[in-house]
Design a protein around this motif. Structure first.
Motif, PDB file in Angstrom:
ATOM      1  N   UNK A  82       0.839  -1.194   0.000  1.00  0.00           N
ATOM      2  CA  UNK A  82       0.000   0.000   0.000  1.00  0.00           C
ATOM      3  C   UNK A  82       0.878   1.251   0.000  1.00  0.00           C
ATOM      4  N   UNK A  83       0.270   2.371  -0.291  1.00  0.00           N
ATOM      5  CA  UNK A  83       0.957   3.663  -0.255  1.00  0.00           C
ATOM      6  C   UNK A  83       1.158   4.060   1.210  1.00  0.00           C
ATOM      7  N   UNK A  84       2.404   4.148   1.681  1.00  0.00           N
ATOM      8  CA  UNK A  84       2.644   4.465   3.089  1.00  0.00           C
ATOM      9  C   UNK A  84       2.305   5.903   3.456  1.00  0.00           C
ATOM     10  N   UNK A  85       1.991   6.736   2.458  1.00  0.00           N
ATOM     11  CA  UNK A  85       1.619   8.126   2.709  1.00  0.00           C
ATOM     12  C   UNK A  85       0.118   8.353   2.558  1.00  0.00           C
ATOM     13  N   UNK A  86      -0.636   7.275   2.362  1.00  0.00           N
ATOM     14  CA  UNK A  86      -2.078   7.418   2.220  1.00  0.00           C
ATOM     15  C   UNK A  86      -2.681   7.876   3.539  1.00  0.00           C
ATOM     16  N   UNK A  89      -5.695   5.705   5.467  1.00  0.00           N
ATOM     17  CA  UNK A  89      -5.215   4.446   6.027  1.00  0.00           C
ATOM     18  C   UNK A  89      -4.282   4.689   7.202  1.00  0.00           C
ATOM     19  N   UNK A  90      -3.341   5.593   7.038  1.00  0.00           N
ATOM     20  CA  UNK A  90      -2.363   5.816   8.107  1.00  0.00           C
ATOM     21  C   UNK A  90      -2.994   6.490   9.322  1.00  0.00           C
ATOM     22  N   UNK A 183      -5.771   2.623  -0.792  1.00  0.00           N
ATOM     23  CA  UNK A 183      -4.362   3.015  -0.708  1.00  0.00           C
ATOM     24  C   UNK A 183      -3.493   2.235  -1.681  1.00  0.00           C
ATOM     25  N   UNK A 184      -4.121   1.484  -2.581  1.00  0.00           N
ATOM     26  CA  UNK A 184      -3.369   0.735  -3.578  1.00  0.00           C
ATOM     27  C   UNK A 184      -2.771  -0.558  -3.079  1.00  0.00           C
ATOM     28  N   UNK A 185      -3.183  -1.000  -1.881  1.00  0.00           N
ATOM     29  CA  UNK A 185      -2.625  -2.212  -1.300  1.00  0.00           C
ATOM     30  C   UNK A 185      -3.477  -3.440  -1.551  1.00  0.00           C
ATOM     31  N   UNK A 186      -2.960  -4.583  -1.103  1.00  0.00           N
ATOM     32  CA  UNK A 186      -3.653  -5.859  -1.248  1.00  0.00           C
ATOM     33  C   UNK A 186      -3.900  -6.429   0.146  1.00  0.00           C
ATOM     34  N   UNK A 187      -5.173  -6.570   0.556  1.00  0.00           N
ATOM     35  CA  UNK A 187      -5.488  -7.064   1.901  1.00  0.00           C
ATOM     36  C   UNK A 187      -5.626  -8.583   1.935  1.00  0.00           C
ATOM     37  N   UNK A 188      -4.933  -9.207   2.881  1.00  0.00           N
ATOM     38  CA  UNK A 188      -4.962 -10.657   3.063  1.00  0.00           C
ATOM     39  C   UNK A 188      -5.281 -10.945   4.526  1.00  0.00           C
ATOM     40  N   UNK A 272       1.446  -8.889  -6.499  1.00  0.00           N
ATOM     41  CA  UNK A 272       2.090  -7.695  -7.058  1.00  0.00           C
ATOM     42  C   UNK A 272       1.251  -7.061  -8.161  1.00  0.00           C
ATOM     43  N   UNK A 273       0.610  -7.899  -8.968  1.00  0.00           N
ATOM     44  CA  UNK A 273      -0.177  -7.390 -10.090  1.00  0.00           C
ATOM     45  C   UNK A 273      -1.383  -6.581  -9.623  1.00  0.00           C
ATOM     46  N   UNK A 274      -1.867  -6.865  -8.406  1.00  0.00           N
ATOM     47  CA  UNK A 274      -3.020  -6.136  -7.873  1.00  0.00           C
ATOM     48  C   UNK A 274      -2.633  -4.808  -7.221  1.00  0.00           C
ATOM     49  N   UNK A 275      -1.365  -4.658  -6.851  1.00  0.00           N
ATOM     50  CA  UNK A 275      -0.936  -3.517  -6.036  1.00  0.00           C
ATOM     51  C   UNK A 275      -0.573  -2.308  -6.881  1.00  0.00           C
ATOM     52  N   UNK A 276      -0.956  -1.139  -6.399  1.00  0.00           N
ATOM     53  CA  UNK A 276      -0.587   0.117  -7.059  1.00  0.00           C
ATOM     54  C   UNK A 276       0.012   1.126  -6.079  1.00  0.00           C
TER      55      UNK A 276
END
Length: 283
Positions: A82-86, A89-90, A183-188, A272-276
């Motif tokens: 994910x974007x650490x500056x989002x 989310x943060x 945030x462009x991340x992938x939740x698991x 990786x393909x899902x993440x932005x």
């Protein structure tokens, strides 16, 4: 599996015992070529781990483990890339860290009735800026001679069934999943059926999480029983979700060993393909 991939570890930035750089070095020594750093509710260790990963030739998957609660049941959500500056989310995980401090202080107050524990003794076992949690209370109890190790503390004194326990006030997994995706991340979903840890959510709740955008399940984890792993694979196949495996390594804080469960390279490629939000750091 030639490419050894471990997608769930913790450093001293949360409740592990090794600095992020030392964790990366431990991964390299264990033959793990790709490792995710997933400290609780923080990304503080990413930079140090990235530098070490490049130096050690280990690929780093930046991540985070988000504390959630669904209908009174604790849920841990792994967020990858994910974007650490989002900001949304943060801001949410900042609230979770603050809730952890409040919870820990309340638990110390309860423990102090029966044991010679103080807040100062807990802080002494916490790295500067670390996300505080029950493991740090456990470390204080070990130093006091109350228990032999963290595992013993969690089995008896710090279990959710204990009178000393205080629950966290945190985000629902549904909202957390949406925040991670935004945030462009992938939740698991981390160790979804780890019944040894306490109550687990129903399959109906899992379907709600899937509807919200859940990306997959951490299936191969020491706390998921064999039958649970089989069922999780069935559900994952039905919804075309990711299936991961990992150690949930905490250094000397838990018996879990790096690389004891692994993720298939194809699953990492799909993740990786899902993440932005950000990218894997190639070592």
């Amino acid at each position: 599996m030639s490419q050894r991939i471990d997608l769930h570890t913790h450093s001293a930035v949360s409740d592990g015992t090794e600095a992020p750089a030392d964790l990366i070095r431990s991964a390299a020594a264990a033959g793990v070529r790709t490792v995710a750093l997933t400290d609780h509710d923080t990304v503080t260790g990413w930079e140090e781990a990235s530098i070490a990963a490049r130096a050690e030739g280990v690929s780093l998957v930046p991540g985070m483990e988000i504390s959630c609660r669904h209908e009174g049941i604790s849920v841990h959500l792994l967020s990858y890339l994910h974007d650490p500056l989002n900001i949304p989310l943060m801001a949410e995980v900042l609230q979770a860290r603050e809730s952890r401090v409040t919870r820990a202080q309340l638990m110390v107050d309860r423990l102090a009735v029966d044991y010679d524990i103080t807040w100062e003794k807990v802080v002494a076992h916490t790295a500067a800026g670390a996300t505080i949690g029950r493991p740090h209370l456990a470390d204080a109890l070990v130093t006091l001679g109350v228990v032999d190790d963290r595992s013993a503390a969690f089995e008896h004194i710090l279990t959710p069934r204990s009178p000393y326990y205080v629950s966290l006030t945190v985000v629902s997994p549904i909202d957390a999943i949406r925040l991670v995706r935004a945030a462009g991340g992938v939740p698991v979903f981390a160790h979804p059926m780890a019944t040894a840890r306490g109550r687990v959510v129903s399959e109906q709740a899992i379907e709600l999480m899937i509807d919200a955008g859940l990306g997959g399940f951490e299936v191969d984890h020491r706390d998921n029983p064999p039958e649970a792993r089989r069922r999780l694979r069935e559900i994952a196949a039905s919804f075309d979700l990711l299936v991961t495996g990992s150690s949930d390594y905490h250094g000397t804080g838990k018996p879990n060993r790096l690389g004891e469960n692994l993720t298939d390279p194809e699953m990492l490629s799909r993740l990786e393909a899902q993440a932005t939000g950000c990218s894997v750091v190639r070592g």
